[in-house]
Design a protein around this motif. Structure first.
Motif, short mmCIF file in Angstrom:
data_model
loop_
_atom_site.label_atom_id
_atom_site.label_comp_id
_atom_site.label_asym_id
_atom_site.label_seq_id
_atom_site.Cartn_x
_atom_site.Cartn_y
_atom_site.Cartn_z
N SER A 139 0.49 -6.24 2.54
CA SER A 139 -0.81 -5.60 2.12
C SER A 139 -1.57 -6.42 1.54
N GLY A 160 -2.60 -0.58 9.29
CA GLY A 160 -1.68 0.25 8.37
C GLY A 160 -2.54 0.15 7.05
N VAL A 161 -3.77 -0.21 6.82
CA VAL A 161 -4.57 -0.30 5.30
C VAL A 161 -4.96 1.06 5.04
N MET A 208 -9.32 -4.43 7.41
CA MET A 208 -9.91 -3.48 8.55
C MET A 208 -9.51 -2.17 8.19
N VAL A 225 16.17 -5.17 -3.43
CA VAL A 225 17.38 -4.05 -3.35
C VAL A 225 18.20 -4.59 -2.27
N PHE A 248 0.81 -1.42 0.09
CA PHE A 248 -0.15 0.01 -0.02
C PHE A 248 0.91 1.29 -0.28
N THR A 249 1.83 1.20 1.09
CA THR A 249 2.63 2.51 1.04
C THR A 249 3.30 2.92 -0.25
N GLU A 280 10.34 -4.48 -6.05
CA GLU A 280 9.48 -5.34 -5.16
C GLU A 280 10.43 -6.65 -5.12
N ALA A 281 10.91 -7.03 -3.84
CA ALA A 281 11.77 -8.03 -3.88
C ALA A 281 11.06 -9.34 -4.28
C1 LIG Z 1 -1.92 -10.67 9.36
C2 LIG Z 1 -1.96 -9.24 9.39
C3 LIG Z 1 -3.21 -8.67 9.56
C4 LIG Z 1 -3.36 -7.28 9.38
N1 LIG Z 1 -4.47 -6.70 9.65
C5 LIG Z 1 -4.63 -5.44 9.51
C6 LIG Z 1 -5.93 -4.84 9.35
O1 LIG Z 1 -7.00 -5.56 9.33
N2 LIG Z 1 -6.26 -3.58 9.45
C7 LIG Z 1 -5.06 -2.72 9.17
O2 LIG Z 1 -5.23 -1.54 9.25
N3 LIG Z 1 -3.91 -3.26 8.94
C8 LIG Z 1 -3.60 -4.34 9.10
N4 LIG Z 1 -2.38 -4.83 9.19
C9 LIG Z 1 -1.22 -4.34 8.73
C10 LIG Z 1 -1.18 -3.79 7.10
O3 LIG Z 1 -1.29 -5.06 6.46
C11 LIG Z 1 0.44 -3.07 7.16
O4 LIG Z 1 0.52 -2.05 7.91
C12 LIG Z 1 0.31 -2.50 5.72
O5 LIG Z 1 -0.03 -3.62 4.60
C13 LIG Z 1 1.72 -2.06 5.54
O6 LIG Z 1 1.89 -2.03 4.02
P1 LIG Z 1 3.23 -1.50 3.41
O7 LIG Z 1 3.10 -1.08 1.93
O8 LIG Z 1 3.83 -0.49 4.13
O9 LIG Z 1 4.22 -2.88 3.59
P2 LIG Z 1 3.95 -4.39 3.02
O10 LIG Z 1 2.75 -4.48 2.35
O11 LIG Z 1 4.43 -5.42 4.16
O12 LIG Z 1 4.97 -4.31 1.99
C14 LIG Z 1 6.29 -4.35 2.16
C15 LIG Z 1 7.34 -4.64 0.66
O13 LIG Z 1 8.43 -4.40 0.83
C16 LIG Z 1 9.12 -5.52 0.08
N5 LIG Z 1 10.62 -5.29 0.27
C17 LIG Z 1 11.31 -5.41 1.77
N6 LIG Z 1 12.50 -5.30 1.50
C18 LIG Z 1 12.85 -4.92 0.17
C19 LIG Z 1 14.00 -5.01 -0.51
N7 LIG Z 1 15.13 -4.82 -0.14
N8 LIG Z 1 13.76 -4.68 -2.00
C20 LIG Z 1 12.66 -4.82 -2.50
N9 LIG Z 1 11.44 -4.66 -1.88
C21 LIG Z 1 11.73 -5.23 -0.42
C22 LIG Z 1 8.47 -6.87 0.70
O14 LIG Z 1 8.73 -8.10 -0.10
C23 LIG Z 1 7.06 -6.13 0.64
O15 LIG Z 1 6.31 -6.87 -0.34
C24 LIG Z 1 -1.98 -6.47 9.34
C25 LIG Z 1 -1.02 -7.08 8.86
C26 LIG Z 1 -0.67 -8.46 8.89
C27 LIG Z 1 0.58 -8.97 8.73
#
Ligand SMILES: Cc1cc2nc3c(=O)[nH]c(=O)nc-3n(C[C@H](O)[C@H](O)[C@H](O)COP(=O)(O)OP(=O)(O)OC[C@H]3O[C@@H](n4cnc5c(N)ncnc54)[C@H](O)[C@@H]3O)c2cc1C
Length: 432
Positions: free
Chosen positions: A66, A374-375, A72, A208, A37-38, A57-58
């Motif tokens: 995500s 984090g959603v 939620m 990366v 998402f971020t 993306e790794a």
């Molecule tokens: C089981 C579970 C349930 C959850 N339920 C909720 C909920 O109901 N409501 C809510 O608000 N939040 C919830 N969360 C939290 C929410 O999902 C996360 O806060 C949010 O998805 C974070 O998004 P993001 O894009 O920052 O990270 P992510 O979606 O984790 O993505 C990070 C990405 O970075 C990539 N990456 C890492 N290192 C490297 C690198 N060196 N090079 C290239 N790519 C790399 C990874 O492969 C990954 O795909 C939950 C999380 C989990 C695990």
């Protein structure tokens, strides 16, 4: 049928495909690390502002938290409002709370604008009290939130709780009608498609491994080395959340990766589904070591929690299926004979102060620390940080707050203390 160790949401979604034969671009304005998402939200916004953007993306698009979460879309922050006021004062806390409400509107607007078919619905959330004193505290929270943030939550006494949840184990509840629910895998897929339509290059299987500051034709630039080759960028933005690794060591030391696990049942009969959750709320309880649960759009019970504290492994996922099934039956005895069909896990990112953080570290932009919330926040942070990188001055009360590391600096990014932290949280739930 044995429980499938697989993310149920992914069986309902199709991620956009990218061509692995296409080489990485030579240079971009902004390189974004992480296709969740971020990263995708930031990429879409930057591309719409005219920047050339690559998302690195790794693994594959949406592979991280995500696509794996409970879906939620929640108001508020992980920390309670009184704690926030004591840490940041009234004015900044008011801005933080307003931002938390804006995050829900941000997701809703994005889903509408990009026509993302992800079952977004403003169904509200319900927090349920596991102890009488937790319920008593709800009244104080509602009063502060109304007074300080002009936002209304509703208390549900135990006698009325049956209209919200088909379980009698709780001492009462608190409802926020503004929160929403969605299918996270379809949402992240839609977000990736929207970013690609806006002109973003998404590079999958491009881990990366190194980010260096170097001169290119007399200009300082970032040289980013990935498992698929290298590229140059004027700016770098990191959205790697609980999967933050050695490529960004300073950020990694500020984050604790914590496992969270989910089961889903078989599809339930309509009448049973309505009995369990008459208003289809996003539900979580008041413990530190909490359970969160909801119906899926096709009427399965989705039930999650920290069944193990460590980031997911094949073993912890297998064990979680039974731990969570028992937890689910403690809440809903009606589900005793219902089959659990899916179990999976994912990794959350907690900062040491349990707050979201965004800004620049050693010249690299980042947004992290969502602590299971984090959603909506990740989508919003991606958007706000993109605007900041583009030179605008968007509202972001999480930029510039202190970003503490481990006490005494005793942490190198490998969370050896998690079993103790898990035991500590269980202890706190017992005494508080
Ligand atoms: C089981 C579970 C349930 C959850 N339920 C909720 C909920 O109901 N409501 C809510 O608000 N939040 C919830 N969360 C939290 C929410 O999902 C996360 O806060 C949010 O998805 C974070 O998004 P993001 O894009 O920052 O990270 P992510 O979606 O984790 O993505 C990070 C990405 O970075 C990539 N990456 C890492 N290192 C490297 C690198 N060196 N090079 C290239 N790519 C790399 C990874 O492969 C990954 O795909 C939950 C999380 C989990 C695990």
């Amino acid at each position: 049928m044995p429980v499938q160790e697989q993310n149920f949401w992914l069986t309902t979604a199709k991620m956009p495909s990218t061509d692995p034969a296409v080489p990485l671009p030579d240079g971009v304005n902004v390189a974004i690390i992480g296709a969740g998402f971020t990263g995708l939200s930031a990429a879409r916004t930057l591309a719409k502002l005219g920047a050339r953007v690559a998302v690195l993306e790794a693994e594959t698009t949406g592979w991280g938290a995500s696509s794996r979460n409970g879906g939620m879309v929640l108001t508020g922050l992980k920390l309670g409002v009184n704690k926030l006021i004591s840490m940041y004062g009234r004015e900044r806390t008011q801005r933080m709370y307003a931002a938390s409400l804006a995050t829900i509107d941000c997701v809703e607007r994005l889903v509408r604008e990009e026509k993302i078919d992800c079952d977004f619905t403003r169904c509200g959330h319900l927090e349920v009290a596991c102890k009488q004193k937790h319920f008593d505290d709800y009244a104080r929270q509602v009063e502060v939130i109304e007074r300080e943030f002009n936002h209304t939550l509703r208390i549900v006494p135990k006698a009325d709780l049956q209209s919200e949840i088909g379980s009698s184990i709780y001492y009462g509840g608190m409802v926020d009608e503004v929160s929403a629910g969605l299918n996270p895998a379809r949402y992240v897929a839609g977000l990736a498609e929207a970013a690609i339509r806006a002109g973003v290059t998404v590079c999958e299987n491009a881990r990366v491994v190194k980010i260096e500051r170097e001169d290119r034709q007399g200009m300082p630039r970032w040289r980013i080395t990935t498992s698929r080759g290298a590229l140059w960028a004027r700016e770098v933005f990191v959205g790697t959340s609980g999967y933050t690794g050695p490529a960004t060591p300073a950020l990694r030391k500020k984050l604790i990766p914590i496992g969270s696990y989910i089961i889903t049942t078989e599809v339930l009969p309509e009448a049973l589904a309505r009995e369990l959750s008459p208003r289809n709320r996003m539900i979580y309880d008041s413990k530190n070591y909490l359970y969160y649960y909801r119906l899926t759009p096709d009427n399965r019970m989705l039930f999650g929690g920290r069944a193990a504290f460590f980031p997911e492994t094949a073993d912890s996922i297998r064990q979680s299926a039974e731990i969570l099934r028992r937890g689910m039956i403690d809440v809903y005895s009606q589900l005793r004979d219902v089959k659990v069909e899916f179990v999976w896990g994912g990794t959350l990112d907690f900062a040491f102060d349990i707050m979201p953080h965004a800004g620049q570290m050693d010249g690299i932009h980042y947004a992290v620390g969502y602590a299971g919330h984090g959603v909506a926040m990740a989508t919003w942070q991606g958007q706000q940080m993109a605007k900041m990188i583009a030179g605008e001055k968007p509202e972001n009360p999480f930029v510039g707050i202190p970003f503490p590391g481990a006490p005494l600096g005793l942490y190198n990014g490998r969370p050896w203390f998690l079993p103790f932290a898990g035991a500590w949280y269980k202890f706190l739930d017992w005494v508080s």
